[in-house]
Design an enzyme around this catalytic site. Structure first.
Site, PDB file in Angstrom:
ATOM      1  N   SER A 258       5.162   5.823  -4.093  1.00 46.47           N
ATOM      2  CA  SER A 258       6.057   7.059  -3.943  1.00 46.47           C
ATOM      3  C   SER A 258       6.641   6.888  -2.642  1.00 46.47           C
ATOM      4  O   SER A 258       6.434   6.206  -1.709  1.00 46.47           O
ATOM      5  CB  SER A 258       5.412   8.376  -4.141  1.00 46.47           C
ATOM      6  OG  SER A 258       4.426   8.480  -2.923  1.00 46.47           O
ATOM      7  N   GLY A 259       7.683   8.019  -2.344  1.00 46.63           N
ATOM      8  CA  GLY A 259       8.384   7.959  -1.109  1.00 46.63           C
ATOM      9  C   GLY A 259       9.027   6.631  -0.747  1.00 46.63           C
ATOM     10  O   GLY A 259       9.797   5.920  -1.269  1.00 46.63           O
TER      11      GLY A 259
ATOM     12  N   SER B 287       6.253   4.407  12.295  1.00 47.89           N
ATOM     13  CA  SER B 287       7.064   5.676  12.512  1.00 47.89           C
ATOM     14  C   SER B 287       7.636   5.778  13.784  1.00 47.89           C
ATOM     15  O   SER B 287       7.182   5.316  15.206  1.00 47.89           O
ATOM     16  CB  SER B 287       6.173   6.923  12.349  1.00 47.89           C
ATOM     17  OG  SER B 287       6.793   8.104  12.582  1.00 47.89           O
TER      18      SER B 287
ATOM     19  N   THR C  88       1.030  -0.950   0.053  1.00 47.80           N
ATOM     20  CA  THR C  88       0.119   0.089   0.046  1.00 47.80           C
ATOM     21  C   THR C  88       0.903   1.239  -0.182  1.00 47.80           C
ATOM     22  O   THR C  88       1.856   1.226   0.691  1.00 47.80           O
ATOM     23  CB  THR C  88      -0.819   0.069   1.190  1.00 47.80           C
ATOM     24  OG1 THR C  88      -0.158   0.180   2.476  1.00 47.80           O
ATOM     25  CG2 THR C  88      -1.810  -1.265   1.238  1.00 47.80           C
ATOM     26  N   GLY C  89       0.494   2.331  -0.773  1.00 46.98           N
ATOM     27  CA  GLY C  89       1.243   3.470  -0.818  1.00 46.98           C
ATOM     28  C   GLY C  89       2.555   3.102  -1.510  1.00 46.98           C
ATOM     29  O   GLY C  89       3.648   3.753  -1.060  1.00 46.98           O
TER      30      GLY C  89
ATOM     31  N   TYR D 292      -0.344  12.537  14.172  1.00 44.18           N
ATOM     32  CA  TYR D 292       0.476  11.476  13.639  1.00 44.18           C
ATOM     33  C   TYR D 292       0.963  10.636  14.652  1.00 44.18           C
ATOM     34  O   TYR D 292       0.771   9.508  14.396  1.00 44.18           O
ATOM     35  CB  TYR D 292       1.356  12.246  12.642  1.00 44.18           C
ATOM     36  CG  TYR D 292       2.067  11.213  11.957  1.00 44.18           C
ATOM     37  CD1 TYR D 292       1.720  10.806  10.853  1.00 44.18           C
ATOM     38  CD2 TYR D 292       3.602  11.153  12.211  1.00 44.18           C
ATOM     39  CE1 TYR D 292       2.336  10.039   9.996  1.00 44.18           C
ATOM     40  CE2 TYR D 292       4.207  10.471  11.426  1.00 44.18           C
ATOM     41  CZ  TYR D 292       3.661   9.528  10.412  1.00 44.18           C
ATOM     42  OH  TYR D 292       4.285   8.717   9.690  1.00 44.18           O
TER      43      TYR D 292
END
Length: 240
Positions: free
Chosen positions: A40-41, A170, A36-37, A184
């Site tokens: 990019s990045g 994270s 997923t995602g 976040y």
């Protein structure tokens, strides 16, 4: 010393031989991988490594069709056409779209899925308490909390025996509070807790929750330099 509390003695800010996707023992030959995602990045970097490790099928889930198409082109440029790349546009926080996406994945691949990498995430930028809107909170919750839940449960229903789920968390979830990061940090910590339950209720699977450390070269990370908070400078490779 690293700038943040570290679970490991050595920090790296670039790839190193021990984790090279070209290592035979890290081969993904014959595996199907859903990311997923992954357009990019950090997600694109993961997609490229998975391709270099020889996965047979790579499924890239994301919202933006143009980003997905570009990622697929990058994979084919990197490893040729020996890997099947499936791009599916879907909102990870929308149950109907997630179910439709996995129905398409199962139809395309026609065998149980091996690996899920939960990389999609959202960060609105520096938002002190009372400044961040309810709408921003809801968006962050939907993508960082509801998304991993919906994608994980959909994957489990289509997974091979002994399948693997990797959640990209994270560092902020493990640190003392940073002003302006409340939504976040809270949602990434909640996502990690979801992974604990995924593992507990699916003991035959291998579930990993990992934070990638300090990453500055992404659009999301650039939001952390807005306003008065400038973050920390890039970390030199392999510093203890």
């Amino acid at each position: 010393m690293p700038p943040f509390p570290s679970f490991t003695k050595t920090w790296h800010s670039s790839t190193y031989p021990a984790i090279s996707p070209s290592r035979p023992e890290l081969s993904l030959k014959g595996k199907s991988v859903v990311i997923t995602g992954g357009g990019s990045g950090i997600g694109l970097a993961i997609t490229k490594s998975v391709a270099q490790a020889g996965a047979s099928h790579i499924v890239i889930l994301g919202r933006r069709t143009e980003v997905l198409a570009k990622a697929a082109a990058i994979v084919h440029e990197l490893v040729g056409n020996k890997i099947r790349v499936h791009t599916i546009s879907a909102d990870v926080s929308n149950k109907v779209q997630v179910e439709r996406a996995f129905s398409q994945i199962k139809s395309n691949i026609e065998k149980p899925l091996d690996i899920l990498i939960l990389n999609a995430g959202f960060y609105s930028g520096i938002r002190p308490l009372g400044i961040e809107t309810v709408e921003e909170w809801q968006t962050i919750f939907n993508i960082n909390v509801l998304g991993p839940y919906l994608i994980s449960t959909a994957f489990i229903s289509a997974a091979a025996t002994g399948a693997t789920i990797i959640n990209v968390s994270s560092a902020i979830a493990h640190l003392d509070p940073f002003p302006g990061f409340v939504s976040y940090a809270a949602t990434k910590l909640a996502g990690s807790k979801i992974m604990q339950y995924v593992q507990q209720e699916n003991p035959e699977m291998h579930v990993v929750d990992v934070h990638p450390g300090q990453v500055r070269e992404t659009n999301m990370a650039s939001k952390a330099t807005e306003g008065s908070y400038e973050g920390v400078s890039h970390i030199d490779d392999g510093k203890s």
